[in-house]
Design a protein around this motif. Sequence first.
Motif, PDB file in Angstrom:
ATOM      1  N   LEU A 301       0.829  -1.205   0.000  1.00 44.86           N
ATOM      2  CA  LEU A 301       0.000   0.000   0.000  1.00 44.86           C
ATOM      3  C   LEU A 301       0.869   1.263   0.000  1.00 44.86           C
ATOM      4  O   LEU A 301       0.635   2.190  -0.776  1.00 44.86           O
ATOM      5  N   SER A 309       0.950   9.122  -5.982  1.00 46.06           N
ATOM      6  CA  SER A 309       0.269  10.394  -5.694  1.00 46.06           C
ATOM      7  C   SER A 309       1.263  11.559  -5.697  1.00 46.06           C
ATOM      8  O   SER A 309       0.974  12.634  -6.225  1.00 46.06           O
ATOM      9  N   PRO A 446      -8.992  10.395  11.298  1.00 44.85           N
ATOM     10  CA  PRO A 446      -8.069   9.357  11.760  1.00 44.85           C
ATOM     11  C   PRO A 446      -7.466   8.530  10.621  1.00 44.85           C
ATOM     12  O   PRO A 446      -6.457   7.879  10.805  1.00 44.85           O
ATOM     13  N   ASP A 448      -6.595   9.896   7.647  1.00 47.90           N
ATOM     14  CA  ASP A 448      -6.015  10.761   6.611  1.00 47.90           C
ATOM     15  C   ASP A 448      -4.654  10.207   6.210  1.00 47.90           C
ATOM     16  O   ASP A 448      -4.208   9.188   6.749  1.00 47.90           O
TER      17      ASP A 448
HETATM   18  C1  HEM Z   1       0.946  14.229  -2.758  1.00 46.15           C
HETATM   19  C2  HEM Z   1       1.098  13.087  -2.145  1.00 46.15           C
HETATM   20  C3  HEM Z   1       0.003  12.314  -1.455  1.00 46.15           C
HETATM   21  C4  HEM Z   1      -1.355  12.474  -1.521  1.00 46.15           C
HETATM   22  C5  HEM Z   1      -2.140  13.504  -2.296  1.00 46.15           C
HETATM   23  C6  HEM Z   1      -1.948  11.456  -0.682  1.00 46.15           C
HETATM   24  C7  HEM Z   1      -3.312  11.309  -0.474  1.00 46.15           C
HETATM   25  C8  HEM Z   1      -3.871  10.343   0.340  1.00 46.15           C
HETATM   26  C9  HEM Z   1      -5.287  10.162   0.535  1.00 46.15           C
HETATM   27  C10 HEM Z   1      -6.363  11.016  -0.098  1.00 46.15           C
HETATM   28  C11 HEM Z   1      -5.442   9.122   1.368  1.00 46.15           C
HETATM   29  C12 HEM Z   1      -6.755   8.468   1.769  1.00 46.15           C
HETATM   30  C13 HEM Z   1      -7.270   8.870   3.114  1.00 46.15           C
HETATM   31  C14 HEM Z   1      -8.683   8.416   3.338  1.00 46.15           C
HETATM   32  O1  HEM Z   1      -9.054   7.260   3.097  1.00 46.15           O
HETATM   33  O2  HEM Z   1      -9.430   9.253   3.792  1.00 46.15           O
HETATM   34  C15 HEM Z   1      -4.127   8.622   1.702  1.00 46.15           C
HETATM   35  C16 HEM Z   1      -3.892   7.548   2.536  1.00 46.15           C
HETATM   36  C17 HEM Z   1      -2.652   7.034   2.766  1.00 46.15           C
HETATM   37  N1  HEM Z   1      -1.458   7.512   2.283  1.00 46.15           N
HETATM   38 FE1  HEM Z   1      -1.174   9.145   1.186  1.00 46.15          FE
HETATM   39  N2  HEM Z   1      -0.936  10.709  -0.152  1.00 46.15           N
HETATM   40  C18 HEM Z   1       0.269  11.197  -0.581  1.00 46.15           C
HETATM   41  C19 HEM Z   1       1.523  10.740  -0.236  1.00 46.15           C
HETATM   42  C20 HEM Z   1       1.773   9.675   0.596  1.00 46.15           C
HETATM   43  C21 HEM Z   1       3.091   9.221   1.004  1.00 46.15           C
HETATM   44  C22 HEM Z   1       4.406   9.928   0.649  1.00 46.15           C
HETATM   45  C23 HEM Z   1       2.908   8.097   1.759  1.00 46.15           C
HETATM   46  C24 HEM Z   1       3.928   7.199   2.396  1.00 46.15           C
HETATM   47  C25 HEM Z   1       5.163   7.074   2.028  1.00 46.15           C
HETATM   48  C26 HEM Z   1       1.472   7.847   1.833  1.00 46.15           C
HETATM   49  C27 HEM Z   1       0.888   6.795   2.494  1.00 46.15           C
HETATM   50  C28 HEM Z   1      -0.460   6.672   2.739  1.00 46.15           C
HETATM   51  C29 HEM Z   1      -1.041   5.624   3.548  1.00 46.15           C
HETATM   52  C30 HEM Z   1      -0.293   4.485   4.231  1.00 46.15           C
HETATM   53  C31 HEM Z   1      -2.428   5.852   3.578  1.00 46.15           C
HETATM   54  C32 HEM Z   1      -3.474   5.069   4.351  1.00 46.15           C
HETATM   55  C33 HEM Z   1      -3.655   5.791   5.696  1.00 46.15           C
HETATM   56  C34 HEM Z   1      -4.697   5.176   6.623  1.00 46.15           C
HETATM   57  O3  HEM Z   1      -5.663   4.586   6.139  1.00 46.15           O
HETATM   58  O4  HEM Z   1      -4.528   5.335   7.838  1.00 46.15           O
HETATM   59  N3  HEM Z   1       0.824   8.828   1.111  1.00 46.15           N
HETATM   60  N4  HEM Z   1      -3.176   9.385   1.057  1.00 46.15           N
END
Ligand code: HEM
Length: 510
Positions: A301, A309, A446, A448
């Motif tokens: 994931l 992203s 929580p 995000d």
């Molecule tokens: C511009 C960059 C990024 C954007 C726009 C973005 C956006 C998002 C969004 C919209 C979610 C979903 C939250 C939800 O379900 O409400 C998410 C979840 C997540 N993102 Fe990102 N993300 C970015 C970068 C990253 C990076 C750099 C990492 C890790 C190296 C990452 C790891 C995760 C993980 C593990 C989740 C799941 C969190 C959870 O469910 O607790 N993301 N991200």
Amino acid sequence: MKDVFDFLSLPVMLIAVVICLLIFHPLYNLYLHPLRHYPGPRLYAAFHLPYAITYLRGRSNTVMHNLHERYGPVLRVAPNILSYTDPDAYRDIRGHRKQGNGQNPTDVEGFFFMQRQTLLGMDRDGHTRVRKVLAHGFGAKSLQEQEPVIRKHVDLFIRRLKDMTCQGRPGGTLDIVAWFNCVIFDLIGDLSFGEPLGCLENSRLHPWVQAVFDTTTMYGKRMMVKWYSPSPSLTAWIGWAVGLSAPHSKQQDFAAKQVEKRLAIEDSATRLDFVGAMHRAEGEGGLKKVSKEEIVYNMRLIMLAGSESTATALSATAFLLAAHPDVQRKLTKEVRSTFKREEDIDLWSARRPKYLGAVLNEAMRVLPPASLSMPRVCQDGGDTICGRWVPAGVTLEIWPVAMTHSSRNFAKPDEFVPERWMDDEERDPVFEKDKADALKPFSYGPRDCIGKSLANVEMRLILARMLWNFDISLADEKGKNWAKDMLGWNLWLKDPLNVVLTTPVRRGKE
Ligand code: HEM
């Protein structure tokens, strides 16, 4: 005669039942369903199919945006699905709740490919357990340890761009989308598994990255299988039979191999990276808090969520800067006057330039990097969302483009104007009523994005270093339409973006 009657009656009765259902069900959806008073097109309220077709075509963001503009900030997009563009929806649907108060859980089925062992699919207790543990890999201390790794990849990225462009060969063009993918996938791969994927080194994408992109166009088909499969237990089997599982299996195998390799490293337990954070944590009786299987699923994931992203956000920003030379000039001036030397630009100092932050915000508003609606299911007992009662079991969606392009939330919503994010004195009064809360590219609550701080510093560092070294322009007319009508499923389907990078003549003197 009786036998003939019996023989005919079964199929006839079956057909009669199907016809009744076909007529009754849409009528029920329109006139008796608890969501009957919510606005939206009647066809979408009566049948699930129009929503499904929109999804299949990768057009959900555009179609939902157009429907919201017509029907308002809350919309019934399918018999049992509501979509919102009221910024309060983030708080009401996804916000923190006190222990004991229910949360609207993620729609695990909606994510389909995300097994329940990942953060996206876990229930509240599992999610709290793994998220707490993983958070150590994203804290300030970890970032400090990760800085040299990040810097190493950004240095190589800049070197590669210099090799590719007009060092003595003016006019060289390159596909900047591919190069952003290279640096970000290498970087996140290294922070995850202790070694990069070698994309920058070899100047080409690793096959695993290709497997990630292969899931994009398949995603709509997978959702169709899920929605219309005769039984949930058949869904995975049908997906496999029609070849929709292969890229996912490839990713899973790769993650499993990399985790094995990573855990075999000698100082495995002390490293402050993502695998280390999960592997170290022990609960009662010395048992691991996160199982190996959970580490593998969540690393898959993170590789996907963390890389694609960020690369999309950078690609969108580069495109918008190239298409808006006045904005680029202003930003370049800021970057080249904030720092004396290129070596002064690091993860921490790159947080300083204000206009850089405004440009990134605006780029993520114009093209939100995450394309999905991140559905939640209304909790048991129902909930009040944006002041209206919603019964349990209803799917609650926020389509990012519909939210950030809503004319109810932003003035001139389709224009790229970073100044709207600046302090009052630099902002045109026309943007005074913009609803800043409507921009949540990293979601809210929580669940995000756990990687949002890392993503922000990475993007700032990469852009600042790029703009220190280069001016960016579009290589051809086609580039002007790069973001137009972009299709999106689980990810945006991005075309190559050919740009010309030129070395500035008066670098550091503006
Ligand atoms: C511009 C960059 C990024 C954007 C726009 C973005 C956006 C998002 C969004 C919209 C979610 C979903 C939250 C939800 O379900 O409400 C998410 C979840 C997540 N993102 Fe990102 N993300 C970015 C970068 C990253 C990076 C750099 C990492 C890790 C190296 C990452 C790891 C995760 C993980 C593990 C989740 C799941 C969190 C959870 O469910 O607790 N993301 N991200």
